[in-house]
Motif scaffolding. Sequence first.
Motif, PDB file in Angstrom:
ATOM      1  N   TYR A 189      45.661  97.674   1.929  1.00  0.00           N
ATOM      2  CA  TYR A 189      46.728  98.161   1.250  1.00  0.00           C
ATOM      3  C   TYR A 189      46.011  99.768   2.122  1.00  0.00           C
ATOM      4  O   TYR A 189      46.733  99.949   1.664  1.00  0.00           O
ATOM      5  N   ASP A 234      47.203 100.128   5.177  1.00  0.00           N
ATOM      6  CA  ASP A 234      48.166 100.495   5.323  1.00  0.00           C
ATOM      7  C   ASP A 234      49.366 101.117   4.734  1.00  0.00           C
ATOM      8  O   ASP A 234      50.861 101.534   5.118  1.00  0.00           O
ATOM      9  N   SER A 235      49.154 101.963   3.261  1.00  0.00           N
ATOM     10  CA  SER A 235      49.367 102.950   2.725  1.00  0.00           C
ATOM     11  C   SER A 235      48.857 103.969   2.248  1.00  0.00           C
ATOM     12  O   SER A 235      47.882 103.369   1.094  1.00  0.00           O
ATOM     13  N   ARG A 292      58.472 106.216  -3.994  1.00  0.00           N
ATOM     14  CA  ARG A 292      58.965 104.900  -2.753  1.00  0.00           C
ATOM     15  C   ARG A 292      58.505 104.080  -4.125  1.00  0.00           C
ATOM     16  O   ARG A 292      58.148 104.357  -4.881  1.00  0.00           O
ATOM     17  N   LEU A 296      55.677 101.933  -4.817  1.00  0.00           N
ATOM     18  CA  LEU A 296      54.147 101.196  -4.587  1.00  0.00           C
ATOM     19  C   LEU A 296      53.733  99.570  -4.778  1.00  0.00           C
ATOM     20  O   LEU A 296      53.257  99.242  -3.508  1.00  0.00           O
ATOM     21  N   ASP A 333      55.724  97.242  -4.333  1.00  0.00           N
ATOM     22  CA  ASP A 333      55.751  96.600  -3.594  1.00  0.00           C
ATOM     23  C   ASP A 333      55.891  96.700  -2.323  1.00  0.00           C
ATOM     24  O   ASP A 333      55.388  95.597  -1.402  1.00  0.00           O
ATOM     25  N   GLU A 334      54.796  98.199  -2.482  1.00  0.00           N
ATOM     26  CA  GLU A 334      54.232  97.582  -1.123  1.00  0.00           C
ATOM     27  C   GLU A 334      53.012  97.229  -1.091  1.00  0.00           C
ATOM     28  O   GLU A 334      52.723  96.698   0.172  1.00  0.00           O
ATOM     29  N   HIS A 350      53.407  93.056  -0.218  1.00  0.00           N
ATOM     30  CA  HIS A 350      54.177  93.042   1.038  1.00  0.00           C
ATOM     31  C   HIS A 350      52.579  93.102   2.161  1.00  0.00           C
ATOM     32  O   HIS A 350      52.994  92.235   2.568  1.00  0.00           O
ATOM     33  N   VAL A 351      52.068  93.830   1.536  1.00  0.00           N
ATOM     34  CA  VAL A 351      50.222  94.138   2.368  1.00  0.00           C
ATOM     35  C   VAL A 351      50.049  92.611   1.643  1.00  0.00           C
ATOM     36  O   VAL A 351      49.857  91.709   2.839  1.00  0.00           O
TER      37      VAL A 351
END
Length: 144
Positions: free
Chosen positions: A52, A55-56, A98, A100, A102-103, A106-107
Amino acid sequence: MACRAVPRQESDYPGRLDEVYAAARDQTGDHVRPVNGPMPDLWTDWELRCLYELDSPDIENRSTTCDDGTEILWLLAADGSWARGEGASGTVHQSGPRRLWDELEHVQSKWEQAGRFPLHEMTVELGPDRSVLVSPDRGWILGL
């Protein structure tokens, strides 16, 4: 939020986004929805946390375990974005430019679809213009 939190673990460094945390601590988010699946535990699931964070980048996470054993996880970004996942209610609150949580989901989903490969199986590809970290199935290419 009616939760007297019990300190769970301390990080080795001080939080840097205290003002964002103050906004995220117990306010209703601009976007509220149920958590998809079980609450992630970024303290014990270090591989998910590492993916995570790769990726973010520049996300700070904080978490606690309440007296009743339920978890709360906060995700914070310097642009003022924040997310709070509440294990007791199974609810996610998010605000800012953003999403966060959801991110993170997704990861988590992408990693599960790739078989939750061990991170030591990732390879580094070094190039003159760009270096990347690549998952075993090549479905994940992260800039370094």
